[in-house]
Design a protein around this motif. Sequence first.
Motif, mmCIF file in Angstrom:
data_model
loop_
_atom_site.group_PDB
_atom_site.id
_atom_site.type_symbol
_atom_site.label_atom_id
_atom_site.label_comp_id
_atom_site.label_asym_id
_atom_site.label_seq_id
_atom_site.Cartn_x
_atom_site.Cartn_y
_atom_site.Cartn_z
ATOM 1 N N ASP A 209 -1.734 1.187 11.350
ATOM 2 C CA ASP A 209 -2.082 0.098 9.646
ATOM 3 C C ASP A 209 -0.678 0.472 8.917
ATOM 4 O O ASP A 209 0.128 1.047 9.156
ATOM 5 C CB ASP A 209 -2.586 1.665 9.581
ATOM 6 N N MET A 211 -1.272 -1.781 6.301
ATOM 7 C CA MET A 211 -1.831 -3.225 6.237
ATOM 8 C C MET A 211 -1.060 -2.502 3.846
ATOM 9 O O MET A 211 -1.396 -3.700 2.525
ATOM 10 C CB MET A 211 -3.291 -2.636 5.316
ATOM 11 N N ASP A 212 -0.621 -0.978 3.800
ATOM 12 C CA ASP A 212 -0.154 -1.438 1.859
ATOM 13 C C ASP A 212 1.015 -1.600 1.709
ATOM 14 O O ASP A 212 1.828 -2.404 0.691
ATOM 15 C CB ASP A 212 -0.027 0.431 2.341
ATOM 16 N N TRP A 213 1.304 -2.376 2.943
ATOM 17 C CA TRP A 213 3.764 -3.591 2.972
ATOM 18 C C TRP A 213 3.043 -4.509 2.796
ATOM 19 O O TRP A 213 3.846 -5.503 3.263
ATOM 20 C CB TRP A 213 4.023 -3.207 4.172
ATOM 21 N N VAL A 214 1.324 -5.606 3.443
ATOM 22 C CA VAL A 214 1.486 -6.528 3.835
ATOM 23 C C VAL A 214 1.502 -7.885 1.942
ATOM 24 O O VAL A 214 1.521 -6.909 0.362
ATOM 25 C CB VAL A 214 -0.193 -6.757 4.054
ATOM 26 N N ASN A 215 2.098 -9.290 2.132
ATOM 27 C CA ASN A 215 1.858 -9.817 0.887
ATOM 28 C C ASN A 215 2.572 -8.874 -0.461
ATOM 29 O O ASN A 215 2.464 -8.891 -0.989
ATOM 30 C CB ASN A 215 0.708 -9.762 0.535
ATOM 31 N N TYR A 221 9.909 -3.354 4.479
ATOM 32 C CA TYR A 221 8.924 -2.577 5.070
ATOM 33 C C TYR A 221 9.943 -1.063 5.542
ATOM 34 O O TYR A 221 11.178 -1.051 5.841
ATOM 35 C CB TYR A 221 8.878 -2.645 7.038
#
Length: 233
Positions: A209, A211-215, A221
Amino acid sequence: MEPTLNNPFRRSVVKGLLGTTSFWMASGNARWAEALAAEAAQPYRPVFFDAAEYQFLESACERLFPADHNGPGARALGVAEFLDRQMQTPYARGENWYMSGPFEQGPANLGYQLPFIPKDLYRKGIAGVEHYARQQYGKGFVALSAMQQDEILTALEGGSVQLGDIPGRVFFEQLRTNTLEGAFADPLYGGNRGLGGWVMLGFPGARADFMDWVNQEGASYPIGPVSISGETA
């Protein structure tokens, strides 16, 4: 979709199974990681390619994907090892390819139109490039300067060289595609050594996972990549 576990007895049984499975997976992954580490500590010995072919691949792939200020090149990333391992798979044997004739040369949108599986493409293609190099420069490909090697690869890409039954452009595209695969595939398959390709891209790898670093609007990262095997950079 998660199963419904309304029955208390069923919940206790599943809980016990999960505990057993988790232990098995943890111990199995540890043995797997140890085996991979032991293998990585030994110099790789090619299985499909002979010594001369393997040296050609190391040189040619490095010219296609050279080391620079952005990161390591194909040689450091173990791309030749990836290619040799790839030649031991169903893909290399064309097991999922339609290989019945007729084979008609035509527009690129017709797709691949040769009676050669990847293993044959490499064996015939490398021999053809070596023959061309000796004709043009009096030396094998590995003995040439980087500039001369680039000249040959450029000629192959441009389609001006025929390697026996194989158009030079076809062999070039095969080599370039597989070189990129070796640079950026999971290290489990032999390339992307030390996860160097992923570090270069800032790719998280096989993390469960992120997802906290998407967009994040271009933000880097902050956590290094991880391989399927658990290897980290």
